[in-house]
Design a protein around this motif. Structure first.
Motif, PDB file in Angstrom:
ATOM      1  N   LEU A 191       7.579   6.432   1.997  1.00 15.56           N
ATOM      2  CA  LEU A 191       7.852   5.076   2.480  1.00 15.56           C
ATOM      3  C   LEU A 191       8.290   5.096   3.939  1.00 15.56           C
ATOM      4  O   LEU A 191       7.836   4.272   4.750  1.00 15.56           O
ATOM      5  CB  LEU A 191       8.947   4.428   1.629  1.00 15.56           C
ATOM      6  CG  LEU A 191       8.532   3.821   0.294  1.00 15.56           C
ATOM      7  CD1 LEU A 191       9.768   3.386  -0.480  1.00 15.56           C
ATOM      8  CD2 LEU A 191       7.601   2.618   0.502  1.00 15.56           C
ATOM      9  N   LEU A 206      13.844  -5.949  13.836  1.00 11.47           N
ATOM     10  CA  LEU A 206      12.989  -6.546  12.805  1.00 11.47           C
ATOM     11  C   LEU A 206      13.073  -8.066  12.871  1.00 11.47           C
ATOM     12  O   LEU A 206      14.172  -8.637  12.843  1.00 11.47           O
ATOM     13  CB  LEU A 206      13.422  -6.067  11.411  1.00 11.47           C
ATOM     14  CG  LEU A 206      13.375  -4.557  11.156  1.00 11.47           C
ATOM     15  CD1 LEU A 206      13.948  -4.240   9.785  1.00 11.47           C
ATOM     16  CD2 LEU A 206      11.949  -4.035  11.269  1.00 11.47           C
ATOM     17  N   GLU A 251       5.655  -8.136   7.258  1.00 15.67           N
ATOM     18  CA  GLU A 251       5.730  -6.673   7.357  1.00 15.67           C
ATOM     19  C   GLU A 251       7.134  -6.222   7.734  1.00 15.67           C
ATOM     20  O   GLU A 251       7.672  -5.272   7.165  1.00 15.67           O
ATOM     21  CB  GLU A 251       4.730  -6.174   8.400  1.00 15.67           C
ATOM     22  CG  GLU A 251       4.721  -4.653   8.532  1.00 15.67           C
ATOM     23  CD  GLU A 251       3.702  -4.165   9.544  1.00 15.67           C
ATOM     24  OE1 GLU A 251       3.768  -2.981   9.911  1.00 15.67           O
ATOM     25  OE2 GLU A 251       2.846  -4.977   9.966  1.00 15.67           O
ATOM     26  N   ALA A 252       7.757  -6.932   8.673  1.00 12.97           N
ATOM     27  CA  ALA A 252       9.126  -6.581   9.070  1.00 12.97           C
ATOM     28  C   ALA A 252      10.099  -6.817   7.924  1.00 12.97           C
ATOM     29  O   ALA A 252      11.043  -6.041   7.734  1.00 12.97           O
ATOM     30  CB  ALA A 252       9.528  -7.405  10.291  1.00 12.97           C
ATOM     31  N   THR A 282       5.216   5.922   6.127  1.00 13.71           N
ATOM     32  CA  THR A 282       4.225   4.842   6.162  1.00 13.71           C
ATOM     33  C   THR A 282       4.697   3.666   7.003  1.00 13.71           C
ATOM     34  O   THR A 282       3.918   3.025   7.714  1.00 13.71           O
ATOM     35  CB  THR A 282       3.915   4.365   4.732  1.00 13.71           C
ATOM     36  OG1 THR A 282       3.446   5.483   3.967  1.00 13.71           O
ATOM     37  CG2 THR A 282       2.875   3.270   4.738  1.00 13.71           C
ATOM     38  N   HIS A 283       5.999   3.356   6.936  1.00 16.61           N
ATOM     39  CA  HIS A 283       6.525   2.175   7.628  1.00 16.61           C
ATOM     40  C   HIS A 283       7.183   2.516   8.968  1.00 16.61           C
ATOM     41  O   HIS A 283       7.884   1.678   9.544  1.00 16.61           O
ATOM     42  CB  HIS A 283       7.527   1.449   6.732  1.00 16.61           C
ATOM     43  CG  HIS A 283       6.899   0.778   5.557  1.00 16.61           C
ATOM     44  ND1 HIS A 283       6.609   1.440   4.388  1.00 16.61           N
ATOM     45  CD2 HIS A 283       6.483  -0.503   5.383  1.00 16.61           C
ATOM     46  CE1 HIS A 283       6.065   0.605   3.523  1.00 16.61           C
ATOM     47  NE2 HIS A 283       5.970  -0.578   4.107  1.00 16.61           N
ATOM     48  N   LEU A 321       9.656   4.485   9.735  1.00 15.99           N
ATOM     49  CA  LEU A 321      11.116   4.520   9.695  1.00 15.99           C
ATOM     50  C   LEU A 321      11.656   5.943   9.632  1.00 15.99           C
ATOM     51  O   LEU A 321      12.831   6.151   9.337  1.00 15.99           O
ATOM     52  CB  LEU A 321      11.621   3.721   8.489  1.00 15.99           C
ATOM     53  CG  LEU A 321      11.251   2.234   8.475  1.00 15.99           C
ATOM     54  CD1 LEU A 321      11.661   1.593   7.149  1.00 15.99           C
ATOM     55  CD2 LEU A 321      11.889   1.508   9.646  1.00 15.99           C
ATOM     56  N   GLY A 359       9.428  -6.461   4.790  1.00 13.56           N
ATOM     57  CA  GLY A 359       9.257  -5.322   3.891  1.00 13.56           C
ATOM     58  C   GLY A 359      10.004  -4.097   4.378  1.00 13.56           C
ATOM     59  O   GLY A 359      10.632  -3.378   3.594  1.00 13.56           O
ATOM     60  N   ARG A 360       9.976  -3.843   5.685  1.00  8.37           N
ATOM     61  CA  ARG A 360      10.716  -2.709   6.245  1.00  8.37           C
ATOM     62  C   ARG A 360      12.212  -2.930   6.067  1.00  8.37           C
ATOM     63  O   ARG A 360      12.968  -1.990   5.780  1.00  8.37           O
ATOM     64  CB  ARG A 360      10.373  -2.539   7.719  1.00  8.37           C
ATOM     65  CG  ARG A 360       8.914  -2.220   7.993  1.00  8.37           C
ATOM     66  CD  ARG A 360       8.626  -2.218   9.480  1.00  8.37           C
ATOM     67  NE  ARG A 360       9.054  -0.992  10.117  1.00  8.37           N
ATOM     68  CZ  ARG A 360       9.245  -0.850  11.431  1.00  8.37           C
ATOM     69  NH1 ARG A 360       9.080  -1.888  12.232  1.00  8.37           N
ATOM     70  NH2 ARG A 360       9.621   0.300  11.936  1.00  8.37           N
ATOM     71  N   SER A 361      12.646  -4.188   6.250  1.00  7.62           N
ATOM     72  CA  SER A 361      14.061  -4.504   6.070  1.00  7.62           C
ATOM     73  C   SER A 361      14.506  -4.197   4.646  1.00  7.62           C
ATOM     74  O   SER A 361      15.595  -3.642   4.434  1.00  7.62           O
ATOM     75  CB  SER A 361      14.306  -5.982   6.392  1.00  7.62           C
ATOM     76  OG  SER A 361      15.604  -6.377   6.007  1.00  7.62           O
ATOM     77  N   ILE A 392      13.297  -2.014   2.578  1.00 13.50           N
ATOM     78  CA  ILE A 392      13.402  -0.562   2.405  1.00 13.50           C
ATOM     79  C   ILE A 392      14.741  -0.064   2.944  1.00 13.50           C
ATOM     80  O   ILE A 392      15.462   0.702   2.284  1.00 13.50           O
ATOM     81  CB  ILE A 392      12.234   0.141   3.130  1.00 13.50           C
ATOM     82  CG1 ILE A 392      10.912  -0.151   2.419  1.00 13.50           C
ATOM     83  CG2 ILE A 392      12.475   1.651   3.206  1.00 13.50           C
ATOM     84  CD1 ILE A 392       9.689   0.318   3.185  1.00 13.50           C
TER      85      ILE A 392
END
Length: 733
Positions: free
Chosen positions: A370, A384, A390-391, A373-374, A376, A393-395, A397
């Motif tokens: 993860l 973000l 998309e941002a 892929t992102h 991070l 989703g990263r948040s 995670i």
């Protein structure tokens, strides 16, 4: 040949040397080690080539525990030496998840607390402070220590095993009997904590079948990196030995060179922190340590000889607390800086690393993928925009990692519970040594990041207080975990109905309102259950407030937050309420006029009515007692309305100006709290209104930018008043 027992103190260099010598001498068929028997099929994982310290982490539905190994752990040395001489190695203890370990988080935590009486007696006999000093005195500072077996026999002879110990010892004895039977005329070496040795020797009669390994329905065991900091008894770990960095030196270089290393390390650490340490100080420390060792009859310098020598040479003033090596425990705040550096040197800074081929739980690989892929998995700052899918989703995670307490992911800004929403977040990412260990240990919660974070939040919610539930719900929303949030919402709804805690109620109502108002950002979509919490919570706040009576008391920011939350519920979540605005205004008016109500609630109630459209008569403010507390309540709920009312500001200016010095000093704490509700720009607005009221032209910035603590100003004014009175009394005015 039978069994050869070696009782040990965990993490003891002296015991590790005894274990190595015994195995070398005996050349046994089996070496049996106190450790989790369910790991026997994977024991080769320990020998992949790790950098110690490492630990075997085991978990199940109900329990998690660690079995740590460092270079000088007798158990580790037993495994290495057994393989070197071709012996079979077996762990013989019950698995860590077994009921026998119900209250044990570390397998190798010594049982010394259970034989306090005999240890205390021995400490008195040898004139030492505690069991750690006693052990050093008897064994660690001796080149060829003797009497270790007798020491353990004496300790166990005065203590009764509990149910857990009895179950473990019966199980380990079955392994010993089976190994002895299978070994024929070759010996079997048994390495266990000294507390268990006497009991195992008494259980050699019985069946000789190999015992079965208990199976668990859920859970696993994995190796994790460990560190000297986690091993150290002075930081709270209940190991057999404190000061792992020091004993690492004893293991590698012997007691004398370890003493030299300790003096040099403490001096270096103090000098790096700009603490003066001269060559004469170090000579004095060496001299004192040597004299103490001779006085105490030590063949080599013991740890406390060196520490006491350093203390004598480096600390001239009285200590505010006993040196921590005279007792087992953490260093308390306010300790002398030299003591802190001594403990830092003793602790060491070694961090273990696993061999790249070490098996890891699914969560580790899932998280690493993860992060890759992102984007991070880098070091630096991450910004973000939460309106971007998309941002967002990263948040989520990153928030799941935060909930799991995985180090290296720090949020520096973003949406907070109960506040106006921020549509962006700022994070700082950095690689840290401890991340892998934290991920492996977090795997007990689930195989995926979402599952693991959800399990942690679920566990937190089971026994959470009402005010904690709001925070858990907010975390669940930030993590994007919807399955949990429904249960938490229901618990919130039930708790709000019955609570009498106004402060907790205010925190819950504020947090739930934030989710309700900003549904597009958080994805809560004006949830009906959240609406029910808001409806019930608002009515409960008003009901509790109307029933509160009592004389003047300091303003309570927590209950004022509840009043502000009730205001926001009426203004921003009207569709969720069964109350009419008229009903709320009626309650607020009654409380504001109730002379028996606390002043801060009277002010807050007036502010609530004002915020809902009922403008007050500012002339009545002149009759208010406990003005500062009353203003705190008013400003907490009706800050914007106050800013737009020059008449009220003018009346307040007149009231404060009319106070004499004593009245002002009494009112000052409450006034400071009241005006803290205004940010700096709004304070300038008030200052401008005051200047206009007085007909004065000037810069509001100069008025509001006081560089001295207002309390200091007030104290100076009080001193000036006393000086004036003395001058008058002496005829010098």
């Amino acid at each position: 040949m039978g069994a050869v027992f070696v009782g040990v103190r965990h993490h003891s260099p002296a015991c590790a040397r005894l274990v190595a010598a015994t195995i070398e001498e005996q050349q046994p068929a089996y070496v049996l080690v106190e450790g989790p028997a369910d790991f026997n099929e994977r024991i080769d994982e320990l020998l992949l080539g790790h950098e110690l310290p490492v630990a075997l982490f085991s978990y199940s539905d109900q329990h998690a525990s660690w079995s740590p190994f460092c270079d000088y752990s007798p158990e580790w040395v037993a495994i290495i030496e057994a393989r070197r001489c071709g012996a079979e190695v077996r762990f013989i203890d019950l698995p860590a998840w077994h009921e026998a370990f119900r209250d044990v988080s570390n397998r190798y935590a010594d049982a010394e607390l259970r034989y306090t009486e005999v240890v205390d007696r021995l400490c008195v006999e040898f004139s030492v402070d505690n069991v750690d000093v006693l052990w050093d005195h008897l064994f660690e500072c001796e080149t060829d220590p003797v009497g270790m077996a007798e020491y353990f026999d004496l300790l166990r002879g005065t203590a009764d095993a509990d149910e857990g110990d009895s179950a473990r010892e019966e199980y380990m004895a079955r392994w010993v009997r089976a190994a002895v039977a299978d070994a024929g005329d070759r010996p079997v070496v048994v390495i266990t904590g000294g507390f268990h040795t006497a009991a195992l020797k008494a259980k050699l009669d019985g069946g000789t079948e190999w015992p079965e390994v208990p199976e668990r329905e859920r859970g696993a065991s994995y190796l994790v990196p460990y560190s000297h900091a986690r091993l150290d008894a002075f930081t709270g770990y209940q190991s057999g030995m404190p000061s792992p960095g020091y004993y690492q030196q004893v293991w590698e270089n012997g007691a004398q060179r370890a003493a030299d290393w300790l003096v040099e390390s403490v001096a270096t650490r103090l000098r790096e922190r700009q603490q003066p340490v001269s060559t004469a100080d170090l000579i004095a420390a060496h001299t004192q340590a040597g004299a103490l060792a001779r006085l105490r009859g030590h063949e080599n310098l013991a740890r406390t000889d060196v520490l006491d020598g350093l203390t004598s040479a480096l600390i001239s003033e009285d200590l505010t607390q006993p040196p921590p090596w005279t007792r087992r425990g953490t260093l308390q705040p306010g300790a002398h800086p030299a003591l802190a550096e001594m403990l830092g040197a003793l602790r060491g800074d070694k961090v273990g690393r696993l061999h790249p081929g070490t098996p890891a739980p699914p969560l580790v690989n899932a998280v690493q993928e993860l992060l890759r892929t992102h984007g991070l998995d880098q070091e630096g700052k991450v910004a973000l925009d939460l309106t971007d899918a998309e941002a967002l989703g990263r948040s989520r995670i990153l928030h799941r990692l935060r909930v799991l307490r995985i180090p290296g992911f720090t949020r520096t800004s973003g949406p907070t519970e109960g506040a106006q929403p921020r549509l962006d977040e700022q994070w700082t990412l950095r690689p840290v040594e401890e991340r892998l260990a934290a991920l492996i240990e977090a795997a007990e919660n689930g195989a995926t990041l979402e599952e693991a974070a959800g399990a942690v939040l679920e566990r937190r919610s089971r026994h959470a207080q009402l005010e904690e539930l709001a925070g858990i719900l907010f975390d669940a929303v930030l993590c994007g975990i919807s399955t949990l949030s429904g249960r938490v919402k229901q618990s919130l709804n039930e708790g709000v109905k019955d609570t009498g805690d106004l402060a907790a109620l205010g925190k819950v109502l504020s947090g739930v309102l934030g989710l309700w108002r900003h549904d597009r950002l958080f994805g809560t979509r004006r949830d009906p259950l959240l609406g029910s919490v808001i409806d019930v919570g608002t009515a409960r706040v008003l009901w509790l407030v109307e029933g509160l009576h009592g004389g003047p008391a300091p303003a309570d920011p927590n209950r004022l937050k509840a009043m502000a939350a009730a205001r926001d519920a009426v203004l921003h979540a009207k569709s969720a309420l069964s109350l009419d605005v008229v009903d709320v205004t009626g309650v607020a008016t009654r409380v504001s006029n109730d002379v028996q109500a606390p002043p801060d609630l009277r002010g807050a109630a007036l502010g609530l009515a004002w915020a809902l459209g009922s403008k007050p008569d500012v002339r009545k403010v002149r009759t208010i007692e406990a003005l500062g507390d009353w203003l705190a309540g008013l400003f907490a709920v009706a800050r914007e309305e106050v800013l737009a009312s020059p008449d009220l500001v003018g009346v307040l200016d007149e009231l404060v100006s009319a106070m004499d010095e004593d009245e002002f000093l009494v009112a000052l704490p409450a006034l400071r709290l009241a005006f803290s509700y205004f940010p700096p720009r709004e304070r300038e607005t008030i200052a401008a209104t005051v200047l206009a009221h007085r007909g004065v032209e000037g810069s509001t910035r100069n008025v509001t930018r006081l560089t001295v603590d207002p309390v200091a100003v007030a104290e100076a004014m009080a001193i000036e008043k006393r000086v004036d009175a003395l001058l008058v009394k002496g005829g010098l005015a």
